[in-house]
Design a protein around this motif. Sequence first.
Motif, PDB file in Angstrom:
ATOM      1  N   GLU A  15      -0.022  17.606   3.561  1.00  0.00           N
ATOM      2  CA  GLU A  15      -0.362  17.857   4.966  1.00  0.00           C
ATOM      3  C   GLU A  15       0.913  18.297   5.665  1.00  0.00           C
ATOM      4  O   GLU A  15       1.809  17.483   5.906  1.00  0.00           O
ATOM      5  N   GLY A  16       0.999  19.599   5.975  1.00  0.00           N
ATOM      6  CA  GLY A  16       2.202  20.121   6.600  1.00  0.00           C
ATOM      7  C   GLY A  16       3.394  19.991   5.666  1.00  0.00           C
ATOM      8  O   GLY A  16       3.381  20.489   4.540  1.00  0.00           O
ATOM      9  N   THR A  17       4.425  19.281   6.112  1.00  0.00           N
ATOM     10  CA  THR A  17       5.636  19.106   5.319  1.00  0.00           C
ATOM     11  C   THR A  17       5.702  17.730   4.679  1.00  0.00           C
ATOM     12  O   THR A  17       6.782  17.280   4.287  1.00  0.00           O
ATOM     13  N   SER A  18       4.552  17.072   4.545  1.00  0.00           N
ATOM     14  CA  SER A  18       4.534  15.700   4.030  1.00  0.00           C
ATOM     15  C   SER A  18       3.499  15.525   2.934  1.00  0.00           C
ATOM     16  O   SER A  18       2.537  16.296   2.822  1.00  0.00           O
ATOM     17  N   LEU A  35      -0.491   6.218   3.875  1.00  0.00           N
ATOM     18  CA  LEU A  35       0.909   6.395   3.510  1.00  0.00           C
ATOM     19  C   LEU A  35       1.295   7.844   3.763  1.00  0.00           C
ATOM     20  O   LEU A  35       0.592   8.765   3.362  1.00  0.00           O
ATOM     21  N   LYS A  36       2.426   8.031   4.423  1.00  0.00           N
ATOM     22  CA  LYS A  36       2.945   9.374   4.689  1.00  0.00           C
ATOM     23  C   LYS A  36       4.391   9.430   4.230  1.00  0.00           C
ATOM     24  O   LYS A  36       5.203   8.571   4.574  1.00  0.00           O
ATOM     25  N   VAL A  37       4.729  10.464   3.447  1.00  0.00           N
ATOM     26  CA  VAL A  37       6.078  10.626   2.902  1.00  0.00           C
ATOM     27  C   VAL A  37       6.523  12.061   3.151  1.00  0.00           C
ATOM     28  O   VAL A  37       5.849  13.002   2.730  1.00  0.00           O
ATOM     29  N   THR A  38       7.653  12.239   3.838  1.00  0.00           N
ATOM     30  CA  THR A  38       8.156  13.592   4.021  1.00  0.00           C
ATOM     31  C   THR A  38       8.631  14.137   2.675  1.00  0.00           C
ATOM     32  O   THR A  38       9.275  13.433   1.899  1.00  0.00           O
ATOM     33  N   LYS A  39       8.292  15.380   2.394  1.00  0.00           N
ATOM     34  CA  LYS A  39       8.639  15.982   1.104  1.00  0.00           C
ATOM     35  C   LYS A  39      10.138  16.194   0.947  1.00  0.00           C
ATOM     36  O   LYS A  39      10.692  16.040  -0.137  1.00  0.00           O
ATOM     37  N   GLN A  40      10.795  16.561   2.038  1.00  0.00           N
ATOM     38  CA  GLN A  40      12.220  16.852   1.965  1.00  0.00           C
ATOM     39  C   GLN A  40      13.019  15.555   1.914  1.00  0.00           C
ATOM     40  O   GLN A  40      12.666  14.559   2.550  1.00  0.00           O
ATOM     41  N   ALA A  41      14.094  15.544   1.125  1.00  0.00           N
ATOM     42  CA  ALA A  41      14.977  14.381   1.073  1.00  0.00           C
ATOM     43  C   ALA A  41      15.449  14.031   2.494  1.00  0.00           C
ATOM     44  O   ALA A  41      15.657  14.924   3.310  1.00  0.00           O
ATOM     45  N   THR A  50       6.305   6.059   5.674  1.00  0.00           N
ATOM     46  CA  THR A  50       5.743   5.050   6.575  1.00  0.00           C
ATOM     47  C   THR A  50       4.368   4.668   6.055  1.00  0.00           C
ATOM     48  O   THR A  50       3.633   5.515   5.534  1.00  0.00           O
ATOM     49  N   PHE A  51       4.036   3.411   6.212  1.00  0.00           N
ATOM     50  CA  PHE A  51       2.763   2.899   5.719  1.00  0.00           C
ATOM     51  C   PHE A  51       2.149   1.981   6.770  1.00  0.00           C
ATOM     52  O   PHE A  51       2.842   1.203   7.422  1.00  0.00           O
ATOM     53  N   ALA A  52       0.836   2.095   6.938  1.00  0.00           N
ATOM     54  CA  ALA A  52       0.112   1.212   7.853  1.00  0.00           C
ATOM     55  C   ALA A  52      -1.246   0.889   7.254  1.00  0.00           C
ATOM     56  O   ALA A  52      -1.926   1.776   6.716  1.00  0.00           O
ATOM     57  N   ARG A  53      -1.621  -0.375   7.326  1.00  0.00           N
ATOM     58  CA  ARG A  53      -2.936  -0.792   6.874  1.00  0.00           C
ATOM     59  C   ARG A  53      -3.746  -1.187   8.096  1.00  0.00           C
ATOM     60  O   ARG A  53      -3.339  -2.050   8.872  1.00  0.00           O
ATOM     61  N   THR A  54      -4.887  -0.537   8.273  1.00  0.00           N
ATOM     62  CA  THR A  54      -5.693  -0.772   9.467  1.00  0.00           C
ATOM     63  C   THR A  54      -7.023  -1.434   9.168  1.00  0.00           C
ATOM     64  O   THR A  54      -7.866  -1.564  10.043  1.00  0.00           O
ATOM     65  N   THR A  55      -7.236  -1.851   7.942  1.00  0.00           N
ATOM     66  CA  THR A  55      -8.469  -2.553   7.583  1.00  0.00           C
ATOM     67  C   THR A  55      -8.287  -4.046   7.839  1.00  0.00           C
ATOM     68  O   THR A  55      -7.385  -4.660   7.281  1.00  0.00           O
ATOM     69  N   PRO A  56      -9.100  -4.661   8.684  1.00  0.00           N
ATOM     70  CA  PRO A  56      -8.952  -6.092   8.934  1.00  0.00           C
ATOM     71  C   PRO A  56      -9.137  -6.897   7.653  1.00  0.00           C
ATOM     72  O   PRO A  56      -9.936  -6.552   6.781  1.00  0.00           O
ATOM     73  N   ALA A  57      -8.381  -7.981   7.534  1.00  0.00           N
ATOM     74  CA  ALA A  57      -8.535  -8.862   6.380  1.00  0.00           C
ATOM     75  C   ALA A  57      -9.922  -9.488   6.376  1.00  0.00           C
ATOM     76  O   ALA A  57     -10.498  -9.764   5.342  1.00  0.00           O
TER      77      ALA A  57
END
Length: 479
Positions: free
Chosen positions: A144-147, A160-166, A171-178
């Motif tokens: 997605e774009g540069t990630s 989870l989102k990770v930029t491709k460039q060094a 960044t990670f976020a969990r939005t599902t309630p336990a």
Amino acid sequence: MSTERPDNDVTGPRRRRPPLAVASVAAAVLLAGGGGAYWASTAAGDGGAADSGSSARGEALPLALDAPVGDGPGSTSPASDAPPAGIAPGEPDPGGPPVIYRAAGDLPDGPDEAAVHHAKGTVASADVARLAKALGIPGSPRTEGTSWVVGDDDGPGAFLKVTKQAPGTWTFARTTPAKPCEPGTMCANGASEPGGEPVSEKAAKAAAVPVLEAAGQDDAALNAGQLMGDVRVVNADPRIDGLPTYGWSTGVQVGPDGKVTGGSGHLKALEKGDTYPAVGADEALKQLNAVSRGTGDADRDIGGCGTPVPHQGEPKPSDPQCVPSNGKRAPVEQTVEDAVFGLALNYVDGRQTLVPSWLFTVRQAPGGPENTVTQVAVDPKFIEKPETPAPSGDRKVTSYGADGRTLEVTFWGGVCSTYTASAKESAGQVRISIAEKPQEGKKACIMIAKELTRTVTLEKPLGDRTVIDAASGGAVPRG
């Protein structure tokens, strides 16, 4: 303090043993903002010189310090580890008094030389998949774009989102309630029901270990003392070449149910660059004070405030907020209680770089809170400071991401204007301009700034070219 060093000590010979204890300093991570909160006394960069791993006495080029970047709202760094915005790193707050640092005892000399470290290249899909598996996110990485992204950010789930460039900022976020929220109640971030008890530090570290292993930080020093409500945060600070680091933390959030609910860090491994002569802590402290007080003299009488004369034996009252008649605030002294030689995050030609630095633990008053201030330890003779051109009328670019010919630039703008980005390309650099056009018919507009992004398609892939901000003339950091 022991006079013996372990076999793996790489800090080099010390010319004298200091009475002042030298200790590693753990950098605090504010995961709410997704990154490390730190104050670096200088923003630095390698000017393309940090690739060979050679000695500065030989082929190493001067270390070119970038001009400070980032002037948007907020003063803590995002996941890109950019220096705090608003005030140039290491410079005093113009709204407050200058700070003078005094050592509580003799300071260490440190090693004679040390190398810079930085990340290069791009993040592989397999590395992202390994991290996603450790986080329990199903699916394969997609672009997605540069990630790289895994999961769904449009609804309940984990993302989870990770930029491709060094350096591969993730960044990670969990939005599902336990478990489902009670009717009429709201779950914090959708991650868990509010009001729970934080897990123990031991349990939080155990939950974070698989994630840290997947991120290549399994040997980092862990600190699980930070709490965000009922969420416990595990901060992992790696040691590079045997040296402690500052500003390169990985943070993992663990909810009251013992599950990882969020986190951020870097996925691309650091590489060793050029080696430079280093200065001792005494000299670094002098440089830090010179930056803090500007062109003034720390011991100069700049005028007093209207405070009562104390009786004999009583302490002299002080008010750091008092402004004397000449308009200059009296300096505030802070005590340096510890000093350790390490690597601190700075910027080199827009590249996030760990630069040899002194990490000073400072305290303003006995029993008060501790803070960490860093000062670049590279011998000033090997530092090249670029001139910053006069600002133009363009918006300032704060960071960028690149994927081939696609360049995604980030900047701060208003809600009542439209913005366009353009690029002027040359063999060694790409100069980005952000033009602002107020929306027609908007006679009154609310003064709210927001972080915006625009995409520019280049004629050729960015490659190793430096991205330059046309507004400031400085290099733009990858973020």
